[in-house]
Enzyme design. Structure first.
Site, PDB file in Angstrom:
ATOM      1  N   ASP A 103       0.864  -1.179   0.000  1.00  0.00           N
ATOM      2  CA  ASP A 103       0.000   0.000   0.000  1.00  0.00           C
ATOM      3  C   ASP A 103       0.903   1.232   0.000  1.00  0.00           C
ATOM      4  OD1 ASP A 103      -2.412   1.606   0.581  1.00  0.00           O
ATOM      5  OD2 ASP A 103      -3.209  -0.292   1.341  1.00  0.00           O
ATOM      6  N   GLU A 268      -6.588   4.375  -5.697  1.00  0.00           N
ATOM      7  CA  GLU A 268      -7.889   4.599  -5.057  1.00  0.00           C
ATOM      8  C   GLU A 268      -8.396   5.966  -5.499  1.00  0.00           C
ATOM      9  OE1 GLU A 268      -9.540   4.618  -0.474  1.00  0.00           O
ATOM     10  OE2 GLU A 268      -7.784   5.756  -1.012  1.00  0.00           O
TER      11      GLU A 268
HETATM   12  C1  GLC Z   1      -7.621   5.465   2.304  1.00  0.00           C
HETATM   13  C2  GLC Z   1      -7.490   4.192   3.104  1.00  0.00           C
HETATM   14  C3  GLC Z   1      -8.123   4.396   4.446  1.00  0.00           C
HETATM   15  C4  GLC Z   1      -7.399   5.511   5.142  1.00  0.00           C
HETATM   16  C5  GLC Z   1      -7.312   6.773   4.276  1.00  0.00           C
HETATM   17  C6  GLC Z   1      -6.283   7.726   4.779  1.00  0.00           C
HETATM   18  O1  GLC Z   1      -8.919   5.788   2.023  1.00  0.00           O
HETATM   19  O2  GLC Z   1      -8.050   3.116   2.407  1.00  0.00           O
HETATM   20  O3  GLC Z   1      -8.129   3.234   5.233  1.00  0.00           O
HETATM   21  O4  GLC Z   1      -8.034   5.825   6.340  1.00  0.00           O
HETATM   22  O5  GLC Z   1      -6.959   6.494   2.954  1.00  0.00           O
HETATM   23  O6  GLC Z   1      -5.000   7.294   4.478  1.00  0.00           O
END
Ligand code: GLC
Ligand code: CA
Length: 599
Positions: A103, A268
């Site tokens: 990640d 994302e």
């Molecule tokens: C993304 C992650 C989430 C996190 C956020 C801040 O949305 O998937 O879990 O809280 O980013 O990094």
């Protein structure tokens, strides 16, 4: 552009299994999942039919947002293990012919990262400019105000935190412990790339899931968001701070590095409903990202001004079909690629959200959703526990005190601030929403076996005779009913069905992975009908899914209806049913799904 044949790539027909390290498998009995635990389950993951693992942040972190607040990109959070454990995990993954993605969290760091500590130390520090600092504004009565009205992603507070010592605000789109990096500074970008990407690419990782990929470039002047929630002090601002003007330049820079290592990426992409915008990130020609997570499906049923300001199952089936259609349509006539997922660590369990999680129906519900996912185009993602049909923790056996996610408790704080801490009706309504949608549900430790402590989460340690501490989150109250051990040898289990479906997907790869999706009878409130057409093939796969807990009549689609071939009469051959039945017409059992070949 018309695409007659889609380019096949290994990562397009891959199956990615997502792991949440804190909650996957505890090998040493301290109640926290760890890297050796993950390594010990690689054969299990491979047996499902997955060939890529994606691990949520395992870096050093104070864990305010469960590792999405990184204090050192180049080390591992000690309770999870060491750098050597990571190297071992990478080697063992590759030894099984699998790949590993990490990640990449680079919109922000932890406030405990050395960069931020320096930046915060004084206005003249060389790293001051590595984060986003602004002076206060003042109201006419002289009271101090943050630089704009943006609301933080968690709870109802501001995105700005006042730093008493240096008398300025810093920006944090998430928690105040997650300050946003300043991507405008080239030295900052270079340091980010080296520390977070190259460090791990050099150690053999095969790609990244890129967190909040569209937030790095902020809009010039950081303008106020329009007032969409008049009752609130701060306003939802995602549409303002996402997709800023330099996004594609930054991604281009990152891609120069990533492509040297042949690394794959999935970004994302929140707050981006506009398909033309999405395409700028994922068209093959743009060379930015291999694929993105769009939020159409998982946002279904969310509240308008705050995702948890809603009631359970607050959507209709036509709305869900619409969301699926939007994500699927991304590849129609384009050179882009999409993803398929209904769960991740930020979502509650899909069986509870989209079917019925009562004891008599949840197995059928889980199988039907597995069938749906395995028939959709795009790279397939399965989240830990999804393969056993995990459900949300029930309200009566999992009290609100067990919810540990910052997103959940800041929401509760917001409700209390708005309605009063003793307003039991409002608090109960908020609890209902969290019982349905909170991120906590997917973060409960995996139930490997009903026979051991912590739902078998620490089974390895217990079997080795080690003392076993309580798990970091309370175990699932249904661990004895829903766990891996009881499903693994049962051919009628959800786990066996997922394996079957993932195999089936590979057998029909041109239709199911690479085909075009066409939904029809989209206003039917109970049954989901869709067809998948493979580029160049004269057959189609036709899927019918009962989304209700009642029997439903379904009819053979009429030629020319929706996406089916115009030839008449249709020849329909049933390939699969969630219920194993042979009946090709008539009634669908509750949550039954069937797949046909149409020619
Ligand atoms: C993304 C992650 C989430 C996190 C956020 C801040 O949305 O998937 O879990 O809280 O980013 O990094
Ligand atoms: Ca452990």
């Amino acid at each position: 552009m018309t695409v007659t044949a889609r380019t096949r790539e290994w990562w397009k027909h891959a199956v990615v299994y997502q792991i949440y390290p804190a909650s996957f498998c505890d090998s040493n009995g301290d109640g926290v999942g760890d890297l050796p635990g993950i390594t010990s389950k690689l054969d299990y993951i491979s047996s499902l039919g997955a060939n890529v693992i994606w691990i949520c942040p395992m870096y050093d972190s104070p864990q305010v947002d469960m590792g999405y607040d990184i204090s050192n990109y180049e080390d591992v959070y000690r309770p999870y293990g060491t750098l050597q454990d990571m190297e071992h995990l990478i080697r063992e993954t590759h030894a099984r012919g699998m790949r590993i993605m990490l990640d990449l969290v680079i919109n922000h760091t932890s406030d405990q990262h050395a960069w931020f500590k320096e930046s915060r130390s004084s206005k003249t520090n060389a790293k001051r400019d590595w984060y986003i600092w602004r002076p206060a504004k003042y109201a006419s009565d002289g009271s101090r105000l943050p630089p704009n009205n943006w609301r933080c992603n968690f709870g109802g507070g501001s995105v700005w935190e006042w730093d008493e010592a240096s008398q300025e605000y810093y920006l944090h789109l998430f928690c105040k412990e997650q300050p946003d990096l300043n991507w405008e500074n080239p030295a900052t970008r270079k340091a980010i790339y080296e520390s977070s990407m190259e460090f791990w690419l050099e150690r053999g990782v095969d790609g990244f899931r890129i967190d909040t990929v569209n937030m790095y470039s902020k809009p010039p002047g950081l303008p106020d968001a329009p007032i969409t929630d008049p009752a609130a002090e701060y306003q939802p601002a995602g549409m303002i701070y996402c997709n800023g003007p330099r996004m594609h330049e930054f991604l281009g820079e990152m891609n120069d590095i990533l492509s040297r290592y042949n690394a794959i990426t999935v970004g994302e992409l929140p707050h981006t409903p506009d398909m033309a915008r999405v395409l700028k990130y994922v068209s093959a020609e743009a060379k930015q990202l291999n694929m993105v997570f769009q939020f159409d499906v998982v946002d279904t049923g969310f509240g308008k001004t705050h995702k948890y300001e809603t009631t359970p199952r607050n959507y209709t089936l036509p709305q869900l079909k619409d969301a699926i259609e939007r994500t699927q349509s991304l590849i129609r006539g384009t050179d882009a690629w999409t993803t398929v997922f209904m769960e991740n660590h930020d979502q509650a369990r899909s069986v509870s959200r989209f079917t019925d999680d009562s004891p008599s129906l949840r197995v059928q519900g889980a199988k039907m959703l597995s069938m749906l996912q395995c028939c959709l185009s795009g790279t397939q993602y399965v989240y830990q526990g999804q393969e056993i049909g995990a459900v949300n923790a029930p309200k009566d056996s999992y009290p609100i005190e067990n919810y540990l996610d910052v997103d959940s408790y800041l929401f509760m704080d917001m409700v209390k601030a708005r309605h009063g801490a003793d307003n039991t009706a409002e608090l109960d309504k908020a609890f209902d929403a969290l019982q349905h949608l909170a991120r906590d549900h997917s973060r409960i430790p995996i139930s490997w076996s009903g026979k051991y402590k912590n739902g078998g989460f620490s089974e390895i340690a217990e079997k080795a005779g080690k003392p076993v501490a309580d798990s970091w989150m309370k175990p699932h109250p249904l661990a004895k009913e829903i766990n891996v051990a009881s499903q693994v040898d049962d051919p009628s289990s959800v786990l066996s069905f997922w394996k079957e479906m993932l195999r089936f997907r590979q057998e029909h790869v041109s239709h199911l992975v690479y085909g075009d999706y066409e939904g029809f009878r989209t206003s039917d409130p109970n049954v989901h009908y869709f067809a998948k057409t493979a580029p160049g093939a004269d057959s189609q796969v036709f899927v019918v899914l009962n989304f209700t807990s009642e029997e439903q009549k379904w009819e053979l689609p009429h030629p020319r209806e929706g996406g089916l071939p115009a030839t008449s009469p249709l020849s329909l051959k049933m390939l699969k049913s969630t219920h194993g039945g042979a009946d090709e017409t008539g009634l669908l059992a509750p949550f039954e799904g069937r797949i046909f070949m149409v020619s």
